[in-house]
Structures are given as C-alpha cells and as structure tokens.
Design a protein around this motif. Sequence first.
Motif, PDB file in Angstrom:
ATOM      1  N   SER A   1      20.602  -3.046 -45.000  1.00 55.78           N
ATOM      2  CA  SER A   1      21.160  -2.025 -45.399  1.00 55.78           C
ATOM      3  C   SER A   1      22.411  -1.684 -44.110  1.00 55.78           C
ATOM      4  CB  SER A   1      20.291  -0.560 -45.418  1.00 55.78           C
ATOM      5  OG  SER A   1      20.827   0.595 -45.887  1.00 55.78           O
ATOM      6  N   TYR A   2      22.903  -0.126 -44.263  1.00 55.06           N
ATOM      7  CA  TYR A   2      24.154   0.152 -43.432  1.00 55.06           C
ATOM      8  C   TYR A   2      23.901   1.605 -43.189  1.00 55.06           C
ATOM      9  CZ  TYR A   2      28.707  -0.379 -40.826  1.00 55.06           C
ATOM     10  OH  TYR A   2      29.264  -0.643 -39.899  1.00 55.06           O
ATOM     11  N   PRO A   3      24.013   1.925 -41.828  1.00 57.45           N
ATOM     12  CA  PRO A   3      23.851   3.488 -41.275  1.00 57.45           C
ATOM     13  C   PRO A   3      25.519   4.111 -41.404  1.00 57.45           C
ATOM     14  CG  PRO A   3      24.056   1.882 -39.547  1.00 57.45           C
ATOM     15  CD  PRO A   3      23.704   0.676 -40.582  1.00 57.45           C
ATOM     16  N   ILE A   4      25.471   4.994 -42.167  1.00 54.51           N
ATOM     17  CA  ILE A   4      26.655   5.565 -42.115  1.00 54.51           C
ATOM     18  C   ILE A   4      26.594   7.027 -41.694  1.00 54.51           C
ATOM     19  CG2 ILE A   4      27.997   4.218 -43.821  1.00 54.51           C
ATOM     20  CD1 ILE A   4      26.980   6.419 -45.918  1.00 54.51           C
ATOM     21  N   GLY A   5      26.169   7.293 -40.169  1.00 54.62           N
ATOM     22  CA  GLY A   5      26.330   8.386 -39.754  1.00 54.62           C
ATOM     23  C   GLY A   5      24.656   9.054 -39.670  1.00 54.62           C
ATOM     24  N   ASP A   6      23.704   8.491 -40.189  1.00 56.02           N
ATOM     25  CA  ASP A   6      22.274   8.751 -39.926  1.00 56.02           C
ATOM     26  C   ASP A   6      21.995   8.407 -38.479  1.00 56.02           C
ATOM     27  OD1 ASP A   6      22.806   7.477 -42.509  1.00 56.02           O
ATOM     28  OD2 ASP A   6      21.219   8.671 -43.292  1.00 56.02           O
ATOM     29  N   HIS A   7      21.125   9.454 -38.066  1.00 59.67           N
ATOM     30  CA  HIS A   7      21.031   9.375 -36.493  1.00 59.67           C
ATOM     31  C   HIS A   7      22.080   9.080 -35.761  1.00 59.67           C
ATOM     32  CE1 HIS A   7      17.041   8.361 -38.640  1.00 59.67           C
ATOM     33  NE2 HIS A   7      16.496   9.197 -37.673  1.00 59.67           N
ATOM     34  N   GLY A   8      23.196   9.428 -36.211  1.00 62.85           N
ATOM     35  CA  GLY A   8      24.616   9.409 -35.433  1.00 62.85           C
ATOM     36  C   GLY A   8      24.881   7.997 -35.050  1.00 62.85           C
ATOM     37  N   ILE A   9      24.557   7.030 -35.959  1.00 62.89           N
ATOM     38  CA  ILE A   9      24.811   5.582 -35.902  1.00 62.89           C
ATOM     39  C   ILE A   9      25.860   5.272 -37.094  1.00 62.89           C
ATOM     40  CG2 ILE A   9      23.966   3.326 -35.864  1.00 62.89           C
ATOM     41  CD1 ILE A   9      21.414   4.532 -34.964  1.00 62.89           C
ATOM     42  N   TYR A  10      26.971   4.390 -36.438  1.00 61.64           N
ATOM     43  CA  TYR A  10      27.749   4.001 -37.495  1.00 61.64           C
ATOM     44  C   TYR A  10      28.000   2.374 -37.547  1.00 61.64           C
ATOM     45  CZ  TYR A  10      29.270   8.785 -38.166  1.00 61.64           C
ATOM     46  OH  TYR A  10      29.319  10.080 -38.635  1.00 61.64           O
ATOM     47  N   PHE A  11      27.037   1.443 -37.011  1.00 59.89           N
ATOM     48  CA  PHE A  11      27.142   0.315 -36.664  1.00 59.89           C
ATOM     49  C   PHE A  11      25.802  -0.398 -36.940  1.00 59.89           C
ATOM     50  CE2 PHE A  11      30.211   2.225 -33.941  1.00 59.89           C
ATOM     51  CZ  PHE A  11      31.448   1.587 -34.326  1.00 59.89           C
ATOM     52  N   ASN A  12      25.780  -1.556 -37.513  1.00 60.38           N
ATOM     53  CA  ASN A  12      24.670  -2.329 -37.939  1.00 60.38           C
ATOM     54  C   ASN A  12      24.150  -2.817 -36.760  1.00 60.38           C
ATOM     55  OD1 ASN A  12      23.862  -2.349 -40.218  1.00 60.38           O
ATOM     56  ND2 ASN A  12      24.407  -4.352 -40.768  1.00 60.38           N
ATOM     57  N   GLU A  13      24.780  -2.800 -35.652  1.00 56.74           N
ATOM     58  CA  GLU A  13      24.325  -3.507 -34.153  1.00 56.74           C
ATOM     59  C   GLU A  13      23.393  -2.603 -33.481  1.00 56.74           C
ATOM     60  OE1 GLU A  13      27.703  -5.829 -35.754  1.00 56.74           O
ATOM     61  OE2 GLU A  13      27.625  -3.693 -35.358  1.00 56.74           O
ATOM     62  N   VAL A  14      23.404  -1.403 -33.869  1.00 54.14           N
ATOM     63  CA  VAL A  14      22.658  -0.406 -33.137  1.00 54.14           C
ATOM     64  C   VAL A  14      21.633   0.246 -34.103  1.00 54.14           C
ATOM     65  CG1 VAL A  14      22.907   1.900 -31.904  1.00 54.14           C
ATOM     66  CG2 VAL A  14      24.846   0.131 -31.532  1.00 54.14           C
TER      67      VAL A  14
END
Length: 263
Positions: free
Chosen positions: A106-119
């Motif tokens: 999947s891919y985070p687009i701001g959830d939990h303030g995260i915008y990168f797959n590496e985090v």
Amino acid sequence: LDESVTESWGSWGLNDDELYRRVFNYIDSFDLKESPAFITITPSHHHIPFSVPKEKRELYLTPISLKSRYANSIRLVDNAFKVFFQELKNRPEFKNSIVIITADHSYPIGDHGIYFNEVGYYEESFRIPCLILWDGHLTPKIDTTHIFSQLDIAPTILENANAMPKFHHFQGQNMLATKIEKKKVYFIQPYNGTILGVLDFPYKYLKRIRTEEEWVFNLEKDPDEENDILQSLINETLLNELRSSIDYIYLNQYLIENDQIIP
C-alpha cells in the motif's frame, strides 16, 4: 521505444490501459485455446511521484499536493480496468478465467503524518486490495470475517484450478474455501530499521530489530493504530506468544537460504 509508447509513459511505466492492450496483443501470438495458462500482469504507472499528463487528469486539473496527484493517478488505474476487462471479453478462450487483482504494498499519503513507504509500520503501508472474479463460479461478496495475505494467493489459484500438488511448501490457504482456518499474517518493513510484525487479529505486534522497540495495537478497538497497548497489556502469555511468532519469519528465511523447501 517508439513515440506512442514514450507519450504513454508515466512515473515508472506505461499507462495501464496501453499496457493491457499490448499484453493481450502479445498473448494472441500464442495458442491458448486448448491449454490452461497462468498470466501475471504488473502495471507500474501508479507510483510516486504519481505524475499524470494534464489531459488525463480527471479529479484535480492543477494538483498541488501528493494526495491530489495520487487521486488523479488512481483514477487512471480504475479507468484502465475497463480496458482490461474489455480485452478479456473480446477473447472467448478466456471465458473461464479466474481474475485476481491485488498489489505488492500500500502507500501512506499523510496518514499518521507519513508520506513515504520507507517510514512507518501502520496498516496504510501494508493493507492491500484483493479482488477475485470468476464468472459463473463465485457469488459476489465482501469478506469482513477473515484476514489473508499474499501467501494465500498461490494456494487459492491452485486449489480452484484442481492443480494443487500432493506435497508442497505453501503456508497459505484457499481464500475461497468453505472452511477458512484462522492464521497469523506476517509483516516485514525492510527500510525503517527493519521492522518485523505479526497480526493475530485483533492484535498486531511489531518489533524494530535495530533498536528492539516494540508496539502492540488492537485493530478491533483501535483501527487507526493511535494507542500502543504494549505497556498496558495484562495478558503476559499473549504478549510472549506474539513476540515468539516472528521467529517464523526467521525460520522461513533460513529454509529459503538453505534450499530446504519442497521442489
């Protein structure tokens, strides 16, 4: 590449609709009328930075954020499925086909303030779609009772194609079976200090190998993973079981590296 392909190229690859047309045209060069076939198509257009040509932007004409670029890109993916299923319908030899649509991550687009797959180690980095279609064989439904993983895809295909070998190394199960076994789902976040995890619903346990940090979430009560309950978990037996569960990941890696899986 010829000019038409270059114009259809996105962030990582061809537009999905163009890819589907070319794949089916390539498949036409084989005689598949009598023999069963297993075909995997891996679209790669929908990837960061989610670039979409101006003339193909349907939701945001002037995207100014990652979310708006993502929205335009995923709309292209949805539209391209119309092409895929039309190409499939145009070929009678594929009438009795099991179609599985899923993803690698999947891919985070701001959830939990995260915008990168590496985090991150939250559900928005791991949870993926799985749509199984088989005309004339499956009644449409949404399974909200069981949890599955990518390990279950191969057994599902083989079982329903009556091709499961007597001896095999698959740890997954047939997602379309009448009786579903409750199994754990394992996670690996390879970037962020290497985080290993296990989901034994509703409990999700994670451990960062580099620092030995641990987290536990109750996804039933806390689906947004806002409250780490590790310190408040009274059930010591449950915690120890969750901790020991990730040993399975190490065992699996050992068997692969030492070529001890069933051929």
